[in-house]
Enzyme design. Structure first.
Site, PDB file in Angstrom:
ATOM      1  N   TYR A  80       0.877  -1.174   0.000  1.00  0.00           N
ATOM      2  CA  TYR A  80       0.000   0.000   0.000  1.00  0.00           C
ATOM      3  C   TYR A  80       0.916   1.226   0.000  1.00  0.00           C
ATOM      4  O   TYR A  80       0.926   2.041   0.919  1.00  0.00           O
ATOM      5  CB  TYR A  80      -0.920   0.002   1.223  1.00  0.00           C
ATOM      6  CG  TYR A  80      -1.901  -1.152   1.277  1.00  0.00           C
ATOM      7  CD1 TYR A  80      -2.292  -1.817   0.128  1.00  0.00           C
ATOM      8  CD2 TYR A  80      -2.464  -1.570   2.485  1.00  0.00           C
ATOM      9  CE1 TYR A  80      -3.197  -2.871   0.172  1.00  0.00           C
ATOM     10  CE2 TYR A  80      -3.377  -2.618   2.540  1.00  0.00           C
ATOM     11  CZ  TYR A  80      -3.728  -3.263   1.374  1.00  0.00           C
ATOM     12  OH  TYR A  80      -4.626  -4.308   1.426  1.00  0.00           O
TER      13      TYR A  80
HETATM   14  P1  FDA Z   1       2.460  -2.422 -10.635  1.00  0.00           P
HETATM   15  O1  FDA Z   1       2.616  -2.986 -11.985  1.00  0.00           O
HETATM   16  O2  FDA Z   1       2.028  -1.006 -10.529  1.00  0.00           O
HETATM   17  O3  FDA Z   1       3.786  -2.684  -9.823  1.00  0.00           O
HETATM   18  C1  FDA Z   1       3.940  -2.315  -8.473  1.00  0.00           C
HETATM   19  C2  FDA Z   1       5.428  -2.129  -8.163  1.00  0.00           C
HETATM   20  O4  FDA Z   1       6.146  -3.331  -8.447  1.00  0.00           O
HETATM   21  C3  FDA Z   1       6.083  -1.054  -9.043  1.00  0.00           C
HETATM   22  O5  FDA Z   1       7.133  -0.465  -8.307  1.00  0.00           O
HETATM   23  C4  FDA Z   1       6.644  -1.849 -10.195  1.00  0.00           C
HETATM   24  O6  FDA Z   1       7.698  -1.196 -10.870  1.00  0.00           O
HETATM   25  C5  FDA Z   1       7.081  -3.130  -9.510  1.00  0.00           C
HETATM   26  N1  FDA Z   1       7.000  -4.295 -10.399  1.00  0.00           N
HETATM   27  C6  FDA Z   1       5.935  -4.683 -11.136  1.00  0.00           C
HETATM   28  N2  FDA Z   1       6.235  -5.777 -11.822  1.00  0.00           N
HETATM   29  C7  FDA Z   1       7.504  -6.116 -11.518  1.00  0.00           C
HETATM   30  C8  FDA Z   1       8.369  -7.167 -11.929  1.00  0.00           C
HETATM   31  N3  FDA Z   1       7.981  -8.089 -12.808  1.00  0.00           N
HETATM   32  N4  FDA Z   1       9.621  -7.205 -11.432  1.00  0.00           N
HETATM   33  C9  FDA Z   1      10.038  -6.260 -10.548  1.00  0.00           C
HETATM   34  N5  FDA Z   1       9.264  -5.235 -10.123  1.00  0.00           N
HETATM   35  C10 FDA Z   1       8.000  -5.173 -10.604  1.00  0.00           C
HETATM   36  N6  FDA Z   1      -2.677  -5.919  -1.891  1.00  0.00           N
HETATM   37  C11 FDA Z   1      -2.876  -6.995  -1.092  1.00  0.00           C
HETATM   38  O7  FDA Z   1      -1.943  -7.459  -0.441  1.00  0.00           O
HETATM   39  N7  FDA Z   1      -4.096  -7.589  -1.038  1.00  0.00           N
HETATM   40  C12 FDA Z   1      -5.155  -7.155  -1.773  1.00  0.00           C
HETATM   41  O8  FDA Z   1      -6.241  -7.730  -1.703  1.00  0.00           O
HETATM   42  C13 FDA Z   1      -4.962  -6.015  -2.610  1.00  0.00           C
HETATM   43  N8  FDA Z   1      -5.982  -5.517  -3.351  1.00  0.00           N
HETATM   44  C14 FDA Z   1      -5.782  -4.411  -4.149  1.00  0.00           C
HETATM   45  C15 FDA Z   1      -6.835  -3.892  -4.896  1.00  0.00           C
HETATM   46  C16 FDA Z   1      -6.648  -2.769  -5.687  1.00  0.00           C
HETATM   47  C17 FDA Z   1      -7.796  -2.224  -6.483  1.00  0.00           C
HETATM   48  C18 FDA Z   1      -5.378  -2.148  -5.738  1.00  0.00           C
HETATM   49  C19 FDA Z   1      -5.159  -0.919  -6.578  1.00  0.00           C
HETATM   50  C20 FDA Z   1      -4.318  -2.671  -5.014  1.00  0.00           C
HETATM   51  C21 FDA Z   1      -4.510  -3.795  -4.204  1.00  0.00           C
HETATM   52  N9  FDA Z   1      -3.473  -4.324  -3.445  1.00  0.00           N
HETATM   53  C22 FDA Z   1      -3.690  -5.422  -2.661  1.00  0.00           C
HETATM   54  C23 FDA Z   1      -2.146  -3.706  -3.489  1.00  0.00           C
HETATM   55  C24 FDA Z   1      -1.256  -4.438  -4.502  1.00  0.00           C
HETATM   56  O9  FDA Z   1      -0.796  -5.647  -3.940  1.00  0.00           O
HETATM   57  C25 FDA Z   1      -0.040  -3.573  -4.870  1.00  0.00           C
HETATM   58  O10 FDA Z   1      -0.454  -2.334  -5.367  1.00  0.00           O
HETATM   59  C26 FDA Z   1       0.869  -4.283  -5.872  1.00  0.00           C
HETATM   60  O11 FDA Z   1       2.143  -3.719  -5.847  1.00  0.00           O
HETATM   61  C27 FDA Z   1       0.303  -4.211  -7.277  1.00  0.00           C
HETATM   62  O12 FDA Z   1       1.033  -4.991  -8.152  1.00  0.00           O
HETATM   63  P2  FDA Z   1       0.899  -4.704  -9.721  1.00  0.00           P
HETATM   64  O13 FDA Z   1       1.824  -5.608 -10.439  1.00  0.00           O
HETATM   65  O14 FDA Z   1      -0.536  -4.695 -10.094  1.00  0.00           O
HETATM   66  O15 FDA Z   1       1.368  -3.193  -9.793  1.00  0.00           O
END
Ligand code: FDA
Length: 542
Positions: free
Chosen positions: A469
């Site tokens: 978060y």
């Molecule tokens: P995103 O792609 O934005 O990446 C997040 C971060 O990780 C960035 O710094 C990115 O550069 C880096 N990153 C992404 N892919 C990578 C890779 N392959 N290698 C290295 N770094 C990488 N959390 C939770 O624990 N339980 C939950 O139920 C929820 N529910 C939830 C709902 C909604 C609507 C949102 C917006 C968020 C959540 N979250 C959550 C929070 C979520 O776990 C957190 O935002 C994650 O970082 C999102 O991962 P993404 O890959 O989607 O994000």
């Protein structure tokens, strides 16, 4: 691809870029474009994996849940690369290093501060969306999941294999594996099975040298760091190998709402003494938001007790009668279903076909800001009443209380970078959403005031926060990724407590030049020492 057609494509792409570019300074994008097209040509790769703002699909690639107001007027990338092969990611890293144009990596794009697709300085996005395969082992005990997959795609693949195969990760199906697993990953089965990151047994990553390493040759320190140390800092994770869990054929869910005039304050207060101690099979979260009383028409607060039980309704009712009779749970409140149906239930897709889980697009993007806290001593009733006053003030607000205990207690604080284990009663998530960009300041101010109010009720020294978060209010590196120990340790200790220092040591070893960076990436020691204010930083390298 023939050389002449590649040249032609280069001409088309660069013309597109220059005709559409809003700024006379192209920040090295043109050189990057040339570099990446050249690299792709060597790899025999397709050039339609490169997007500029002039492509019609560019905007849809950046569509995320959060319209992201927190970083005011952040830059959008002039180039997005959507690789299909690992060598294309290595090529992008090569060009980025050669031209000193930073990259951001995006998996699901759900970062709370938009750090995977915005920046205050020019940058290129590597969007992992084409890396989304899920390979389940023959015995169904483990799976390799690529980081561009969403949770929904992962859960969908598990459901196709078996009704009793599950995985303990987050609730929202459009969250990406890449960010979510890297920072922990809390979900409705976490009291039984802990976090997604706790199930990682191997990973393949592209490191700062552009090499692909796995657990056998990345070193156990780095393998430790990527299981909760947050996305970005240590490399681009291509895929994780995780252990799967067995879930019962039938589970039970309930979602019971009580308003203030229905005793909600006393119920939430009581919940604090039950939620982290009740049977591990049972997780009850509480969602609190402003509401209008259907009886009086006055503003009130609605507290929804939202639960997954890994078993049948009859057993759940007995537990609730014994441990939390005050809620008054009835048979009618309980719904029995398969685990994957419970995933749909909690994603507001109840009774819809399983394929909705494959949809990557967020439903209604809004402006959004979140924060988090941890609680190890129950709130007094008066503390809760103070929260209600804040909620009633702000229409788009919500608080979530997520219980710990159970499987969290089986881990020491240092076993992974995620330190919030034994002693935690619950985690708080504060959310506020709004539609009008011009009203951002008022909503952000509301959230910050609430956060200040909460200080005396939540964990202290350090006040803790959940890295998934992400919250830039608690400190950031500067735009070059640089920071002082004093600055970085503010957010570092809140997210990772004493593990922060080990994360810095790992970073120093694997990425001393700070190639993988953002506003809250783990800094290497050279950066900390360069900016140190005190005579010595506290961190020593072996
Ligand atoms: P995103 O792609 O934005 O990446 C997040 C971060 O990780 C960035 O710094 C990115 O550069 C880096 N990153 C992404 N892919 C990578 C890779 N392959 N290698 C290295 N770094 C990488 N959390 C939770 O624990 N339980 C939950 O139920 C929820 N529910 C939830 C709902 C909604 C609507 C949102 C917006 C968020 C959540 N979250 C959550 C929070 C979520 O776990 C957190 O935002 C994650 O970082 C999102 O991962 P993404 O890959 O989607 O994000």
């Amino acid at each position: 691809m023939e050389r002449t057609s590649v040249k032609f494509l280069l001409l088309v792409l660069t013309n597109l870029f220059f005709f559409g570019a809003s700024s006379s300074n192209n920040h090295g994008y043109h050189d990057f474009l040339e570099c990446i097209i050249h690299e792709f040509q060597l790899l025999n790769s397709a050039t339609d994996l490169i997007y500029t703002p002039q492509n019609t699909t560019y905007a849809s690639l950046l569509l995320t849940k959060n319209l992201s107001p927190a970083a005011t007027a952040p830059e959008r990338p002039e180039l997005i690369i959507t690789p299909r092969q690992e060598s294309e990611i290595q090529a992008a890293i090569h060009c980025s290093k050669m031209l000193n144009l930073p990259i951001r990596v995006k998996s699901g794009g759900h970062d709370y501060e938009g750090l995977s697709y915005t920046s205050q300085t020019p940058f290129v996005v590597i969007d992992m969306r084409n890396f989304r395969s899920v390979t389940i082992s023959g015995d169904g005990k483990t799976a390799w999941v690529q980081t561009g997959a969403t949770l929904g795609q992962f859960y969908h693949a598990l459901a196709l294999r078996s009704r009793t195969l599950g995985f303990p990760a987050g609730v929202c199906p459009t969250v990406g594996i890449g960010g979510h697993f890297s920072g922990g990953g809390f979900g409705m089965m976490s009291r039984k099975f802990a976090l997604a990151a706790d199930h990682i047994v191997d990973a393949r990553i592209v490191n700062a040298d552009g090499e692909i390493v796995d657990r056998s040759n990345m070193g156990e320190d780095l393998f430790w760091a990527i299981r909760g140390g947050g996305g970005t800092s240590f490399g681009i994770v291509l895929e994780f190998k995780v252990t799967l869990v067995t879930v019962p054929e039938i589970v039970t869910v309930f979602n019971v709402t009580r308003r203030l005039e229905e005793n909600a304050t006393e119920l939430v207060h009581r919940w604090q003494f039950v939620a982290n101690k009740i049977d591990d099979e049972l997780l009850i979260r509480v969602f609190m938001k402003p509401d209008v009383s259907p009886t009086t028409g006055n503003k009130t607060v609605a507290a929804s007790f939202s639960s997954l039980f890994l078993g049948r309704a009859q057993d759940l009712l007995q537990i609730m009668q014994r441990e939390f009779p005050e809620l008054g749970l009835t048979e009618q409140d309980c719904l029995e279903m398969s685990w994957i149906e419970s995933v749909l239930f909690y994603s507001w897709f109840r009774d819809q076909p399983l394929d909705v889980l494959l949809d990557r697009a967020p439903r209604i993007p809004t402006y959004f800001k979140g924060k988090s806290d941890y609680v190890s001593t129950p709130f007094p009733l008066e503390g809760l009443r103070g929260i209600w006053r804040f909620l009633i003030e702000e229409d788009g607000s919500e608080l979530q209380f997520s219980p710990y205990g159970g499987a969290f207690n089986a881990f020491s604080e240092t076993e992974t970078p995620f330190p919030h284990r034994r002693g935690t009663i619950f985690m708080i998530e504060y959310d506020v959403e709004w539609a009008n960009l011009h009203q951002s300041e008022a909503h952000l101010d509301w959230l910050r005031r609430l956060y200040d109010y909460m200080e005396s009720y939540v964990t202290k020294s350090p006040r803790a926060a959940y890295v998934n978060y992400r919250d830039l209010d608690i400190g950031r590196n500067n735009i070059e990724g640089e920071t002082s120990y004093e600055q970085a340790s503010v957010w570092g200790l809140r997210y990772f407590n004493n593990n922060f220092e080990r994360l810095v040591r790992v970073k120093t070893k694997v990425d001393p030049n700070n190639f993988f960076r953002n506003e809250q990436s783990i800094p290497p020691i050279s950066v900390l020492n360069k900016n140190r204010k005190t005579s010595q930083s506290n961190i020593y390298i072996d």
